[in-house]
Design a protein around this motif. Structure first.
Motif, PDB file in Angstrom:
ATOM      1  N   ARG A   1       0.841  -1.195   0.000  1.00  0.00           N
ATOM      2  CA  ARG A   1       0.000   0.000   0.000  1.00  0.00           C
ATOM      3  C   ARG A   1       0.880   1.251   0.000  1.00  0.00           C
ATOM      4  O   ARG A   1       1.638   1.491   0.950  1.00  0.00           O
ATOM      5  CB  ARG A   1      -0.891  -0.014   1.240  1.00  0.00           C
ATOM      6  N   PRO A   2       0.805   2.106  -1.052  1.00  0.00           N
ATOM      7  CA  PRO A   2       1.735   3.242  -1.175  1.00  0.00           C
ATOM      8  C   PRO A   2       1.675   4.231  -0.028  1.00  0.00           C
ATOM      9  O   PRO A   2       2.675   4.876   0.285  1.00  0.00           O
ATOM     10  CB  PRO A   2       1.298   3.911  -2.491  1.00  0.00           C
ATOM     11  N   GLU A   3       0.504   4.369   0.608  1.00  0.00           N
ATOM     12  CA  GLU A   3       0.413   5.351   1.690  1.00  0.00           C
ATOM     13  C   GLU A   3       1.305   4.979   2.864  1.00  0.00           C
ATOM     14  O   GLU A   3       1.664   5.849   3.671  1.00  0.00           O
ATOM     15  CB  GLU A   3      -1.025   5.488   2.167  1.00  0.00           C
ATOM     16  N   ARG A   4       1.675   3.707   2.970  1.00  0.00           N
ATOM     17  CA  ARG A   4       2.534   3.292   4.076  1.00  0.00           C
ATOM     18  C   ARG A   4       3.918   3.932   3.977  1.00  0.00           C
ATOM     19  O   ARG A   4       4.334   4.648   4.890  1.00  0.00           O
ATOM     20  CB  ARG A   4       2.636   1.772   4.124  1.00  0.00           C
ATOM     21  N   PRO A   5       4.664   3.699   2.894  1.00  0.00           N
ATOM     22  CA  PRO A   5       5.984   4.346   2.809  1.00  0.00           C
ATOM     23  C   PRO A   5       5.903   5.848   2.575  1.00  0.00           C
ATOM     24  O   PRO A   5       6.745   6.606   3.066  1.00  0.00           O
ATOM     25  CB  PRO A   5       6.653   3.636   1.626  1.00  0.00           C
ATOM     26  N   LEU A   6       4.874   6.310   1.823  1.00  0.00           N
ATOM     27  CA  LEU A   6       4.784   7.735   1.523  1.00  0.00           C
ATOM     28  C   LEU A   6       4.527   8.561   2.781  1.00  0.00           C
ATOM     29  O   LEU A   6       5.154   9.602   2.994  1.00  0.00           O
ATOM     30  CB  LEU A   6       3.667   7.986   0.505  1.00  0.00           C
ATOM     31  N   GLY A   7       3.589   8.106   3.613  1.00  0.00           N
ATOM     32  CA  GLY A   7       3.242   8.857   4.810  1.00  0.00           C
ATOM     33  C   GLY A   7       4.424   9.018   5.748  1.00  0.00           C
ATOM     34  O   GLY A   7       4.756  10.135   6.178  1.00  0.00           O
ATOM     35  N   ILE A   8       5.097   7.924   6.043  1.00  0.00           N
ATOM     36  CA  ILE A   8       6.209   7.984   6.985  1.00  0.00           C
ATOM     37  C   ILE A   8       7.429   8.662   6.359  1.00  0.00           C
ATOM     38  O   ILE A   8       8.243   9.276   7.058  1.00  0.00           O
ATOM     39  CB  ILE A   8       6.576   6.563   7.509  1.00  0.00           C
ATOM     40  N   ALA A   9       7.555   8.584   5.019  1.00  0.00           N
ATOM     41  CA  ALA A   9       8.680   9.238   4.344  1.00  0.00           C
ATOM     42  C   ALA A   9       8.584  10.758   4.468  1.00  0.00           C
ATOM     43  O   ALA A   9       9.585  11.441   4.714  1.00  0.00           O
ATOM     44  CB  ALA A   9       8.731   8.834   2.876  1.00  0.00           C
ATOM     45  N   VAL A  10       7.382  11.288   4.295  1.00  0.00           N
ATOM     46  CA  VAL A  10       7.194  12.737   4.432  1.00  0.00           C
ATOM     47  C   VAL A  10       7.434  13.172   5.874  1.00  0.00           C
ATOM     48  O   VAL A  10       8.079  14.197   6.133  1.00  0.00           O
ATOM     49  CB  VAL A  10       5.771  13.129   3.974  1.00  0.00           C
ATOM     50  N   ILE A  11       6.928  12.396   6.825  1.00  0.00           N
ATOM     51  CA  ILE A  11       7.141  12.708   8.241  1.00  0.00           C
ATOM     52  C   ILE A  11       8.637  12.683   8.567  1.00  0.00           C
ATOM     53  O   ILE A  11       9.152  13.552   9.274  1.00  0.00           O
ATOM     54  CB  ILE A  11       6.379  11.716   9.129  1.00  0.00           C
ATOM     55  N   ALA A  12       9.339  11.683   8.046  1.00  0.00           N
ATOM     56  CA  ALA A  12      10.774  11.556   8.316  1.00  0.00           C
ATOM     57  C   ALA A  12      11.554  12.750   7.785  1.00  0.00           C
ATOM     58  O   ALA A  12      12.484  13.239   8.435  1.00  0.00           O
ATOM     59  CB  ALA A  12      11.304  10.266   7.695  1.00  0.00           C
ATOM     60  N   SER A  13      11.164  13.232   6.605  1.00  0.00           N
ATOM     61  CA  SER A  13      11.881  14.375   6.030  1.00  0.00           C
ATOM     62  C   SER A  13      11.721  15.610   6.897  1.00  0.00           C
ATOM     63  O   SER A  13      12.627  16.450   6.975  1.00  0.00           O
ATOM     64  CB  SER A  13      11.373  14.652   4.609  1.00  0.00           C
ATOM     65  N   GLN A  14      10.573  15.747   7.563  1.00  0.00           N
ATOM     66  CA  GLN A  14      10.366  16.897   8.436  1.00  0.00           C
ATOM     67  C   GLN A  14      11.042  16.702   9.796  1.00  0.00           C
ATOM     68  O   GLN A  14      11.526  17.655  10.396  1.00  0.00           O
ATOM     69  CB  GLN A  14       8.866  17.137   8.623  1.00  0.00           C
ATOM     70  N   GLN A  15      11.080  15.459  10.277  1.00  0.00           N
ATOM     71  CA  GLN A  15      11.776  15.188  11.538  1.00  0.00           C
ATOM     72  C   GLN A  15      13.270  15.499  11.421  1.00  0.00           C
ATOM     73  O   GLN A  15      13.892  15.979  12.370  1.00  0.00           O
ATOM     74  CB  GLN A  15      11.586  13.717  11.928  1.00  0.00           C
ATOM     75  N   ALA A  16      13.826  15.242  10.244  1.00  0.00           N
ATOM     76  CA  ALA A  16      15.259  15.464  10.051  1.00  0.00           C
ATOM     77  C   ALA A  16      15.623  16.937  10.100  1.00  0.00           C
ATOM     78  O   ALA A  16      16.790  17.287  10.335  1.00  0.00           O
ATOM     79  CB  ALA A  16      15.697  14.862   8.715  1.00  0.00           C
ATOM     80  N   ILE A  17      14.646  17.830   9.883  1.00  0.00           N
ATOM     81  CA  ILE A  17      14.916  19.264   9.988  1.00  0.00           C
ATOM     82  C   ILE A  17      15.401  19.588  11.404  1.00  0.00           C
ATOM     83  O   ILE A  17      16.318  20.385  11.604  1.00  0.00           O
ATOM     84  CB  ILE A  17      13.651  20.073   9.651  1.00  0.00           C
ATOM     85  N   THR A  18      14.767  18.942  12.394  1.00  0.00           N
ATOM     86  CA  THR A  18      15.146  19.183  13.789  1.00  0.00           C
ATOM     87  C   THR A  18      16.526  18.636  14.099  1.00  0.00           C
ATOM     88  O   THR A  18      17.193  19.119  15.020  1.00  0.00           O
ATOM     89  CB  THR A  18      14.126  18.514  14.728  1.00  0.00           C
ATOM     90  N   ALA A  19      16.964  17.627  13.338  1.00  0.00           N
ATOM     91  CA  ALA A  19      18.234  16.965  13.629  1.00  0.00           C
ATOM     92  C   ALA A  19      19.386  17.474  12.770  1.00  0.00           C
ATOM     93  O   ALA A  19      20.554  17.276  13.119  1.00  0.00           O
ATOM     94  CB  ALA A  19      18.081  15.454  13.418  1.00  0.00           C
TER      95      ALA A  19
END
Length: 346
Positions: free
Chosen positions: A125-143
């Motif tokens: 299901r594409p929403e699985r990797p897509l959803g967490i991928a977008v979240i991860a890209s924003q989490q990395a801003i903090t790091a």
């Protein structure tokens, strides 16, 4: 004070809805109301933070113009296509790394179509990797050591004996662990495609034509690789100086030896890296301003300019009242203070 806070929050909400530079310019409106309407004295604008962000964005934009970001996207595509069954776990790590290196989440957009295609071909299901991928890209801003968020935080913590390494040793493990936990939970989101009636219906209707997403090869791989290497070395140099204050250049000011501040180091190193990328790769400097990274970074500068200036003016103008009120709340109901911070962050 409550009325002033209402105007500050209203300016932030309207600015967020306007998008782009709207957040920053609405900060200017809020500042005007505080100054001319309530008589608060404006504080100094956050010049150092703005200049640090501008320097970092200049280097990232030059790397993009030299093909460095395209080269990274191509490597990510190969990794995902070679390991399609692990796309839900690999995708967030890829987008996290992109943002961590470049300091902006906009660099991860290019790989999203590849993630969706690889997942669909593997019947995931594409929403699985897509959803967490977008979240991860924003989490990395903090790091990221060179993101606008980290640079701004470092500037705000000047004088508190907190180094860049102190920030990173908390943000990097925290965000990485959060991303990995989110990726594992994402593996169970929604029905499997073979059991999803809507997907099966669209499949029968021929809405999936099998067209592959092809990312073009980088024209000059040598230049692209060189730009990435220069940018990474500059980032490592900033982390190095941010972690070991004794190795920074020092000067005698008013009879006291003072180490060069991290704001100046970031600005010098990143502007130098941008220049070296342009010279070493033969890239046109005008091209650097025409990519997606430069406009996004300038939006961050304007946002910091307006919002931070307005917020600092409000806080300084009401510092005595705020200090006594917040101290009382924290002592009596620390859990309520935590909830308030969470809500304000949202």
């Amino acid at each position: 004070m409550i009325l002033q806070l209402a105007f500050v929050l209203t300016a932030i909400i309207i600015g967020a809805r306007l998008g782009g530079i709207g957040l920053g310019v609405m900060g200017g409106v809020g500042l005007a109301i505080l100054t001319f309407g309530f008589g608060l004295q404006p504080t100094a604008p956050p010049i150092d933070v703005m200049l640090m962000i501008a320097a970092v964005i200049s280097a990232a934009a030059c790397m993009q113009a030299a093909g460095g970001l395209d080269y990274m996207v191509k490597l990510a595509e190969r990794l995902l296509r070679k390991n399609p069954s692990h796309v839900t776990l690999l995708s967030p790590l890829v987008t996290y790394l992109f943002t961590f290196v470049a300091g902006t989440g906009h660099v991860a957009y290019s790989v999203l179509p590849v993630i969706a295609e690889v997942a669909t071909e593997t019947k995931i299901r594409p929403e699985r990797p897509l959803g967490i991928a977008v979240i991860a890209s924003q989490q990395a801003i903090t790091a990221s050591p060179i993101s606008a968020a980290t640079v701004a935080l470092l500037g705000l913590l000047t004088g508190y004996d907190i180094t860049l390494f102190d920030i990173l040793k908390i943000t990097i493990p925290a965000t990485l662990i959060g991303v990995l936990v989110g990726a594992f939970f994402s593996m169970k989101v929604g029905k499997e495609l073979v059991d999803d009636p809507e997907y099966q219906k669209r499949l029968k209707e021929g809405l999936f034509n099998g067209t592959r997403v092809e990312i073009k090869d980088v024209r000059n791989k040598r230049q692209a690789m060189l730009s990435v290497i220069i940018f990474l070395l500059a980032t490592a140099l900033i982390v190095f100086f941010g972690s070991f204050e004794g190795l920074r250049p020092s000067f005698v000011i008013n009879g006291e030896e003072t180490a060069l501040g991290m704001s100046a180091i970031i600005e010098i190193v990143m502007l130098s890296a941008a220049a070296i990328i342009l010279l070493a790769t033969g890239t046109d400097g005008i091209k650097a301003t025409q990519g997606s990274v430069f406009p996004a970074g300038m939006q961050a500068v304007i946002a910091i300019f307006g919002i931070a200036w307005m917020g600092d003016t409000f806080l300084q103008g009401n510092m005595a009242q705020l200090t006594s009120s917040i101290e009382g709340i924290v002592r009596q109901m620390p859990w309520l203070f935590g909830i308030a911070l969470f809500v304000m962050s949202i």
